[in-house]
Design a protein around this motif. Structure first.
Motif, PDB file in Angstrom:
ATOM      1  N   ILE B 193      38.452  37.028  48.010  1.00 37.42           N
ATOM      2  CA  ILE B 193      37.808  36.098  46.966  1.00 37.42           C
ATOM      3  C   ILE B 193      37.006  36.703  45.885  1.00 37.42           C
ATOM      4  O   ILE B 193      35.730  36.939  46.973  1.00 37.42           O
ATOM      5  N   ARG B 194      36.904  37.009  44.644  1.00 37.92           N
ATOM      6  CA  ARG B 194      35.776  38.035  44.405  1.00 37.92           C
ATOM      7  C   ARG B 194      35.290  38.999  44.852  1.00 37.92           C
ATOM      8  O   ARG B 194      34.132  38.816  44.588  1.00 37.92           O
ATOM      9  N   GLY B 195      36.050  40.137  45.392  1.00 40.04           N
ATOM     10  CA  GLY B 195      35.331  40.964  45.669  1.00 40.04           C
ATOM     11  C   GLY B 195      35.129  40.803  47.075  1.00 40.04           C
ATOM     12  O   GLY B 195      34.314  42.305  46.845  1.00 40.04           O
ATOM     13  N   THR B 196      34.488  40.227  47.766  1.00 41.74           N
ATOM     14  CA  THR B 196      34.586  39.898  48.402  1.00 41.74           C
ATOM     15  C   THR B 196      35.600  39.409  50.082  1.00 41.74           C
ATOM     16  O   THR B 196      36.232  38.607  49.109  1.00 41.74           O
ATOM     17  N   THR B 197      35.278  39.387  50.882  1.00 39.08           N
ATOM     18  CA  THR B 197      36.137  38.889  51.984  1.00 39.08           C
ATOM     19  C   THR B 197      35.313  37.327  53.096  1.00 39.08           C
ATOM     20  O   THR B 197      34.086  38.029  53.259  1.00 39.08           O
ATOM     21  N   VAL B 198      36.023  36.595  53.044  1.00 42.68           N
ATOM     22  CA  VAL B 198      35.446  35.085  53.671  1.00 42.68           C
ATOM     23  C   VAL B 198      36.689  34.460  54.880  1.00 42.68           C
ATOM     24  O   VAL B 198      37.240  34.299  54.129  1.00 42.68           O
TER      25      VAL B 198
END
Lengths: 641, 215
Positions: B193-198
């Motif tokens: 999400i939004r260029g990151t991994t969560v």
């Protein structure tokens, strides 16, 4: 003296920059009343002394977690000359979310675009000058791990201190929201408040609990106005006001990213493969099991070598000491209590076992692997009322329970912290491993030792399940950013290890030393004999063990591995198989495994959870171990072990 | 050319037989429509003159291209109506009759809107039910699902401010999410999400409602 504060999200390389700026001249202090640690260090730049403070990594300024609260209060009350906002260039959108909030709080900001190399490898090109123009603050590109951009950062920050910065209030939300923020800001301007009015207005609309309390104290009308405005926003958007504000702030971030970043798709096969394996539903668990087994094998093989070396060293030192000062009651107490028992004993566990274990863990943590392990373990942890992150303190517990208890701070609620700390004191630390391997492992075979470890896991799981039912409140879940896999930086790994081992040295060492002297003194004057006599019915008739075990259990409160050492002393032989039955050895090991957290762990529990909970946990474990020991003794008799 | 409900009914039935690969004869239609063979012959003649079908006496009834278009459209409307009624909770045994009435009343515009709605309905699900590798857009955050069973008041610190933390990490409506991994045993979901991994626990993933999109 100038004071700069480092702030930003977690996992953006803040500590690398901090280390690069301050070298080894670092201090750590607690924020008054909070268990959040603030690192600070000094730096000389162009004949100026500059203090650098490393604030905890956070995502926003709401006071849901202590880290966020501490960061906000630090910036407001300590007024650092410049806040250096470190951002991950490869995840600009997420990071700018914090930056925008920071700019609502203070205009004295320097933005460090760290990890530019990673951004480039991911195919991102960032227009640094344009970003600076949009944000209205200096932007410094950096690759901190290679030292690039560090000097430029300081230069830019020093330059900022020379100028009067104006508040940058122009990141506009959507029209309906912006109008109401302005309204509330105007109202707040009439009062004297410690925060910039716009910052406080936005927080109030986001229903920040602490801001609400503050507003209520100043004037109830503020709160009423904020609630009305927030409701209006919620009604327009059919969503909670705080969610609307988050969404709109992110919309601003996305727009900025769209203007300054050019992206092309790049595939990075190796990293993607590792990433794929590390959280795979089969390979992921195999890898995790393999890594844990590997670490344990490595630590205990090399550890016993180092431990043997240290033992020889202290023996040699001891003979020198007694040759020099002679044998007397006093020299005995000083040696046995303070030097060999206190310092030697404590270091004898830390250096060979805890230190290497924590180095390896820090490497895993820095590489981004531990977050993936937390992901894999989440569903299991949910069954005992915790979530994936609790896996980290539990694993730390295998080294030493003290840093494990301290490590429970990563859990979000009091309930989770209590449960995780409790369970991590049940985990066999390296001292208890010495007992498990040294008694059961050697004399009954390694399969019995492994069975005991498995049994311990079952107990931890079972106790967790029961306690999580008993504790008030319900469990929460995992929300965690998973950092990209990367090569760990040696300096950061060492620092991380050092601060964990330091927990042991600061909390445990003094207590072990004092306790050690106390017990040796009591023993010298024959007091322990009475205690042992009082304990003996319990030990002999309930647990079926020789009466002298009472002594060993008293010593074990200091350090668990002392139980084995003292057992050998009191039984007059280290060949336990000659004097104890296998069942007795089993009962002894199980009791030692659970019977009480050592003094240092109790101290850590007191510090983290308070007296009441520490006493409750200790009491439970004493009762539980005795109960379990007695049951095993009886079952064993019937089964004929 | 005006067509009556009855004519539509015939064309629909002929088209259905054609789809199923069945021989469509006068007797077959008479049985299906519960009408005497004589009336069926009468109607078939009418349909032939209007250019919907071709047939020879005692032979198979065949749709012309024009007739096929009409028949297909009526059949599609029938199916959409059935699906919708099923979704409304009607019993499977009663939907056919009801759909037969609705199909004639559906204008092309309403038909298009309804089938679009049904298509998207199918794609809207909690994040927890998306498969690995699937992409979606967040439609809304179901706060009740996230806070379910928790003792805190809604909005204020519900589950340690999980809601706020989720929106701080960018879980806001209209945001694109890609499911990277789902841990087994209803474990957490790993999303981009939004260029990151969560990664978020299953209980939160259930409250994030997304619409699946392609790629």
């Amino acid at each position: 003296m100038l004071r700069f504060a480092l702030a930003g999200n977690a996992n953006v390389g803040k500590s690398v920059i901090f280390n690069a700026l301050t070298g080894l001249d670092q201090h750590v202090g607690n924020w008054p009343g909070k268990t959040v640690e603030l690192f600070s260090g000094k730096l000389h730049f162009e004949n100026q002394e500059i203090e650098i403070v490393d604030l905890p990594g956070i995502y926003s300024f709401d006071t849901y977690s202590m880290e966020e609260e501490v960061t906000r209060e630090y910036i407001i009350s300590q007024k650092p000359d410049v806040v250096i906002n470190v951002v991950d260039a490869s995840a600009l959108e997420r990071n700018l979310y914090f930056t925008l909030q920071l700019l609502e709080l203070t205009p004295n900001v320097v933005l460090v675009l760290n990890q530019m190399d990673i951004a480039e490898r991911r195919g991102m090109q960032i227009d640094v000058r344009k970003l600076a123009e949009i944000l209205g603050v200096p932007v410094v590109p950096a690759v901190a791990v290679r030292g690039a951009g560090i000097v430029e950062t300081i230069k830019a920050a020093v330059e900022v201190t020379g100028k009067r910065q104006r508040m940058h209030g122009e990141f506009k939300f959507g029209h309906e929201v912006e109008k109401r923020i302005r309204k509330l800001t105007l109202l707040l301007q009439k009062y004297s408040i410690p925060y910039p009015p716009r910052f406080m207005a936005i927080r109030l609309l986001e229903k920040d609990l602490q801001m609400r309390k503050l507003a209520e104290k100043i004037d109830r009308n503020i709160l009423t106005a904020a609630d009305i405005l927030a409701n209006e926003i919620a009604e327009i958007h059919h969503e909670a006001c705080e969610a609307v504000i988050s969404a709109e702030r992110y919309a601003v971030c996305a727009e900025i990213v769209r203007r300054v970043v050019r992206k092309r798709t790049v595939r990075r096969k190796n990293i993607e493969f590792l990433d794929y394996i590390s959280t795979h539903r089969v390979y992921g668990y195999l890898l995790l099991g393999g890594i844990i087994a590997g670490i344990f094998t490595f630590v205990f093989y090399t550890g016993s070598l180092i431990a043997a070396g240290m033992e020889n060293f202290f023996e040699w030192l001891g003979s020198g000491y007694f040759a020099r000062f002679g044998e007397s009651r006093t020299t005995r107490i000083i040696w046995d209590g303070l030097v060999a028992g206190g310092i030697g004993g404590a270091l004898g566990v830390v250096l060979p076992f805890v230190l290497p274990f924590y180095v390896l863990l820090a490497i895993l943590e820095q590489s981004g692997y531990l977050a993936r392990a937390a992901f894999l373990m989440d569903s299991l942890m949910h069954r005992i009322g915790l979530h994936g992150k609790a896996f980290i303190p539990l694993v730390l517990g295998y080294g030493c329970n003290v840093p494990a208890c301290v490590g429970c701070r990563i859990m979000e609620t009091e309930r989770e912290r209590t449960l995780a700390a409790f369970l991590s004191t049940l985990v066999p630390c390296s001292a208890r491993t010495v007992v498990i391997l040294g008694v059961t492992g050697i004399f009954m075979g390694i399969h019995w030792a492994i069975a005991l470890y498995a049994f311990n896991l079952v107990v931890v799981f079972g106790v967790g399940k029961i306690i999580s039912r008993l504790l008030p409140g319900t469990g929460t879940g995992l929300i965690m950013e998973i950092p990209g896999l990367r090569v760990p930086q040696p300096l950061v790994v060492l620092k991380q290890t050092w601060f964990r081992v330091k927990e042991f040295l600061v909390i445990a060492m003094p207590i072990i030393m004092a306790g050690s002297i106390a017990i040796v003194v009591l023993d010298t004057y024959g007091v322990l004999g009475h205690v042992n006599a009082a304990l003996s019915p319990l030990i002999v008739s309930w647990l079926g063990l020789p009466a002298v075990v009472g002594f060993t259990l008293i010593f074990g409160v200091l350090r668990k591995e002392l139980t084995v050492v003292m057992l050998a002393v009191f039984l007059g032989t280290a060949n336990f198989a000659a004097v104890l039955s296998p069942l007795q050895m089993l009962v002894f090991t199980v009791v030692v495994m659970f019977y009480v957290p050592c003094v240092a762990t109790i101290a850590a529990l007191v510090r983290e959870l308070g007296w009441k909970k520490a006493i409750a946990i200790t009491g439970f474990e004493i009762g539980f171990a005795l109960l379990l020991g007695g049951i095993i003794f009886r079952v064993g008799l019937i089964a004929g072990v | 050319m005006e067509k009556t409900e009855r004519e539509e009914e015939y064309l629909e039935e002929i088209r259905r037989a054609e789809e199923d690969g069945k021989k469509c004869t006068t007797t077959f239609l008479a049985k299906k429509l519960k009408i005497s063979p004589a009336s069926v012959s009468e109607m078939l003649k009418k349909l032939k003159t209007k250019g919907y079908i071709e047939y020879s006496p005692y032979g198979n009834v065949q749709l012309t291209d024009y007739g096929r278009d009409v028949g297909k459209q009526v059949l599609d409307k029938h199916r959409v109506a059935e699906e919708f009624l099923l979704m409304l909770g009607l019993d499977e045994t009663e939907i056919h009759e009801e759909a037969c009435r609705i199909e004639h009343a559906l204008s092309d515009r309403v038909f298009a809107a309804l089938s679009d709605f049904l298509k998207n309905c199918d794609k809207i699900s909690p994040l927890s039910e998306m498969g690995e590798g699937e992409t979606g857009v967040i439609v809304r955050i179901d706060t009740d699902a996230i806070c379910r069973g928790r003792g805190h008041g809604r909005g204020y610190g519900c589950a340690w401010g999980a809601l706020k933390r989720l929106s701080d990490l960018g879980f806001t409506p209209k945001t694109v999410v890609v499911v990277k991994r789902k841990a087994p045993l209803s474990g957490p979901v790993e999303v981009e999400i939004r260029g990151t991994t969560v990664c978020i626990s299953q209980n939160y993933a259930k409250g994030i409602i997304v619409r699946k999109t392609e790629g």
